[in-house]
Write a protein that holds these residues in place. Structure first.
Motif, mmCIF file in Angstrom:
data_model
loop_
_atom_site.group_PDB
_atom_site.id
_atom_site.type_symbol
_atom_site.label_atom_id
_atom_site.label_comp_id
_atom_site.label_asym_id
_atom_site.label_seq_id
_atom_site.Cartn_x
_atom_site.Cartn_y
_atom_site.Cartn_z
ATOM 1 N N VAL A 173 0.821 -1.225 0.000
ATOM 2 C CA VAL A 173 0.000 0.000 0.000
ATOM 3 C C VAL A 173 0.851 1.270 0.000
ATOM 4 O O VAL A 173 0.333 2.362 0.227
ATOM 5 C CB VAL A 173 -0.955 0.018 1.209
ATOM 6 C CG1 VAL A 173 -1.848 -1.199 1.201
ATOM 7 C CG2 VAL A 173 -0.189 0.124 2.525
ATOM 8 N N VAL A 176 -0.486 4.129 -2.125
ATOM 9 C CA VAL A 176 -1.870 4.574 -1.948
ATOM 10 C C VAL A 176 -1.889 6.055 -1.566
ATOM 11 O O VAL A 176 -1.124 6.505 -0.718
ATOM 12 C CB VAL A 176 -2.579 3.757 -0.843
ATOM 13 C CG1 VAL A 176 -3.952 4.361 -0.523
ATOM 14 C CG2 VAL A 176 -2.741 2.317 -1.290
ATOM 15 N N LYS A 236 -9.079 2.990 0.770
ATOM 16 C CA LYS A 236 -8.215 2.600 -0.342
ATOM 17 C C LYS A 236 -7.179 1.556 0.089
ATOM 18 O O LYS A 236 -6.878 0.612 -0.657
ATOM 19 C CB LYS A 236 -7.495 3.831 -0.903
ATOM 20 C CG LYS A 236 -8.372 4.729 -1.755
ATOM 21 C CD LYS A 236 -7.510 5.787 -2.429
ATOM 22 C CE LYS A 236 -8.276 6.581 -3.468
ATOM 23 N NZ LYS A 236 -7.415 7.500 -4.234
ATOM 24 N N LYS A 240 -6.998 -2.232 -1.420
ATOM 25 C CA LYS A 240 -5.800 -2.735 -2.100
ATOM 26 C C LYS A 240 -5.269 -3.981 -1.405
ATOM 27 O O LYS A 240 -4.804 -4.931 -2.054
ATOM 28 C CB LYS A 240 -4.716 -1.653 -2.151
ATOM 29 C CG LYS A 240 -3.532 -2.061 -3.023
ATOM 30 C CD LYS A 240 -2.741 -0.871 -3.495
ATOM 31 C CE LYS A 240 -1.680 -1.305 -4.501
ATOM 32 N NZ LYS A 240 -0.895 -0.167 -5.026
ATOM 33 N N TYR A 244 -5.037 -7.664 -3.113
ATOM 34 C CA TYR A 244 -3.755 -8.369 -3.106
ATOM 35 C C TYR A 244 -3.907 -9.760 -2.504
ATOM 36 O O TYR A 244 -3.402 -10.753 -3.044
ATOM 37 C CB TYR A 244 -2.747 -7.548 -2.310
ATOM 38 C CG TYR A 244 -1.328 -8.069 -2.361
ATOM 39 C CD1 TYR A 244 -0.522 -7.851 -3.476
ATOM 40 C CD2 TYR A 244 -0.789 -8.768 -1.280
ATOM 41 C CE1 TYR A 244 0.778 -8.317 -3.514
ATOM 42 C CE2 TYR A 244 0.511 -9.236 -1.317
ATOM 43 C CZ TYR A 244 1.291 -9.004 -2.428
ATOM 44 O OH TYR A 244 2.577 -9.473 -2.466
#
Length: 260
Positions: A173, A176, A236, A240, A244
């Motif tokens: 991340v 991000v 977010k 993510k 993943y």
């Protein structure tokens, strides 16, 4: 037009639901899930039969059943009854969640190892010493492990996995970000939602006082700008992470050796 609000503390008018990973990572939380257990419990526990294979690595029944028992004991200490049909439903859900968690953690730990994100022995020992330092003596620490159905080897493994997965996720991340425009758009949604609620009440024929209207008004942008940014970053980040995890799970060879 945004109606002014008073100076009382407000929560956001509209909150967004975030998807949550089902992974339990924090070894502190795992141990704290129940403060008691089998008094004077054994210092060693059996691995038990194989329950799943993850990319060739075997997961065993012993750690699985002990993890389930820790969660169920925690529920009981919170006053949650596990009797009857509802209790059986809770137990079934816990068993499934723990098995899913063990598989996910194994998949993620393997990925962390493949990418070189695993902690050193000294890093694991430092975390272990930090936790151990919360107890007044080695005897109290060992009793805490035993009462919560841990050997130190198992506990050390959880610390290893915890650090590995957190380091992996930090890398996943790292890119991000949330733009100012996204924050403003989110705030506009809050304003629109508040206005829609007000319009709906008026359409129903309700007469609202100025005080009621003021209470329904969203806070000023400056008051919630940072909170919105943090919410969007969290959303977010979790999205993510979940994307993943799902990809890793799809690419992994997982064989169930017990009935789910």
């Amino acid at each position: 037009m945004i109606t002014k609000c008073n100076n009382n503390e407000r929560s956001l008018i509209m909150t967004k639901k975030f998807s949550k990973l089902i992974i339990i990572l924090s070894f502190v939380l795992i141990l704290a899930a129940c403060s008691g257990g089998n008094e004077g419990g054994n210092s060693e526990f059996e691995l038990g039969d194989p329950i799943a294979s993850v990319n060739g690595v075997t997961l065993h029944e012993g750690p699985y059943e002990r993890a389930v028992e820790r969660i169920l004991l925690g529920y009981q200490q919170q006053g949650i009854t596990l009797d009857g049909e509802n209790g059986e439903t809770v137990k079934e859900r816990v068993h499934k969640q723990i098995l899913d968690q063990m598989i996910q953690i194994e998949v993620l730990t393997q990925e962390a190892q493949n990418l070189g994100f695993t902690p050193t022995d000294s890093e694991v020992q430092a975390e272990l010493d930090s936790f151990k330092g919360q107890y007044g003596s080695d005897e109290e620490y060992n009793n805490a492990l035993s009462e919560n159905l841990f050997t130190e080897e198992e506990f050390r493994k959880i610390i290893f996995e915890d650090i590995s997965v957190k380091t992996l996720f930090d890398e996943v991340v790292a890119d991000v970000s949330v733009t100012e425009e996204e924050v403003e758009d989110y705030y506009l949604e809050i304003v629109q939602e508040a206005q829609q609620q007000l319009d709906a009440l008026r359409a129903d024929g309700q007469e609202l006082t100025q005080e009621q209207i003021a209470m329904m008004a969203p806070p000023f942008f400056e008051e919630v700008q940072e909170d919105i940014y943090n919410q969007l970053m969290q959303q977010k980040t979790q999205e993510k992470q979940m994307e993943y995890v799902n990809k890793l799970m799809e690419d992994s060879e997982i064989e169930m050796l017990i009935e789910e």
